[in-house]
Design a protein around this motif. Structure first.
Motif, short mmCIF file in Angstrom:
data_model
loop_
_atom_site.label_atom_id
_atom_site.label_comp_id
_atom_site.label_asym_id
_atom_site.label_seq_id
_atom_site.Cartn_x
_atom_site.Cartn_y
_atom_site.Cartn_z
N TYR A 64 3.40 9.43 -7.33
CA TYR A 64 2.59 8.57 -6.47
C TYR A 64 3.31 7.25 -6.25
O TYR A 64 4.17 6.86 -7.02
CB TYR A 64 1.17 8.35 -7.01
N SER A 65 2.96 6.57 -5.16
CA SER A 65 3.60 5.31 -4.80
C SER A 65 2.56 4.31 -4.33
O SER A 65 1.54 4.68 -3.75
CB SER A 65 4.62 5.52 -3.67
N MET A 66 2.84 3.03 -4.56
CA MET A 66 2.02 1.93 -4.06
C MET A 66 2.97 0.95 -3.38
O MET A 66 3.84 0.39 -4.03
CB MET A 66 1.28 1.24 -5.21
N PHE A 67 2.82 0.77 -2.08
CA PHE A 67 3.70 -0.13 -1.35
C PHE A 67 2.96 -1.39 -0.95
O PHE A 67 1.77 -1.35 -0.63
CB PHE A 67 4.28 0.56 -0.11
N TYR A 68 3.68 -2.50 -0.94
CA TYR A 68 3.12 -3.80 -0.56
C TYR A 68 1.89 -4.14 -1.39
O TYR A 68 0.88 -4.59 -0.88
CB TYR A 68 2.79 -3.85 0.94
#
Length: 163
Positions: free
Chosen positions: A94-98
């Motif tokens: 999973y990724s979380m951007f900004y």
């Protein structure tokens, strides 16, 4: 009415046990104590939080759960970071951007980077799951603290789920 009591059920040929779809086969966990270490890297770096698991079945899925708190110092325009959890071979879980705050608040902020994701196994080789962080878009913070704060607890868990 009869009751059946058993201590162990093993598959006759492999000895790995019986894969019951949807059930947890095993769980591995790692907890890291926080530190005051900081970075200002514009490229992804390992945070120091990771866990190893060796699947018993090549068809299993691995549910990865992360609880990690980071701190971010404001940059010129925003106070944000990019964060991801991945299998060490490169597959994002999973990724979380900004993630952080729009604009510059002038003060350090703390953010929970907790989340979960699923990885599909293809063999029974050991897997390593880890978290990584960078300045959002490579520019949008001054520095960040991947394992906030000294004495804090950061946890990653990997659960093998039979399919």
């Amino acid at each position: 009415m009869s009751t059946l009591f058993v201590d162990t059920i093993n598959e006759k040929t492999s000895g790995n046990g019986i894969a019951i779809p949807g059930h947890v086969v095993q769980m591995q966990s790692n907890t890291v104590t926080g530190s005051g270490d900081s970075s200002n890297s514009a490229s992804y770096i390992d945070t120091g939080l990771s866990v190893n698991i060796t699947p018993k079945f090549s068809t299993s899925k691995i549910l990865v759960i992360v609880f990690q708190t980071i701190a971010i110092d404001p940059g010129n325009s925003h106070t944000r970071v990019d964060f991801k959890c991945l299998e060490a071979g490169g597959t994002d879980v999973y990724s979380m951007f900004y993630h952080g705050a729009d604009g510059v608040s002038g003060t350090r902020i703390q953010k929970n980077m907790g989340g979960s994701g699923v990885f599909q196994c293809s063999n029974t080789n050991q897997l390593t799951f880890k978290t990584q962080i960078r300045k959002a878009n490579g520019t949008e913070s001054d520095k960040y603290f991947p394992l906030w704060y000294a004495g804090g607890k950061h946890t990653i868990q990997a659960l093998e789920i039979a399919q």
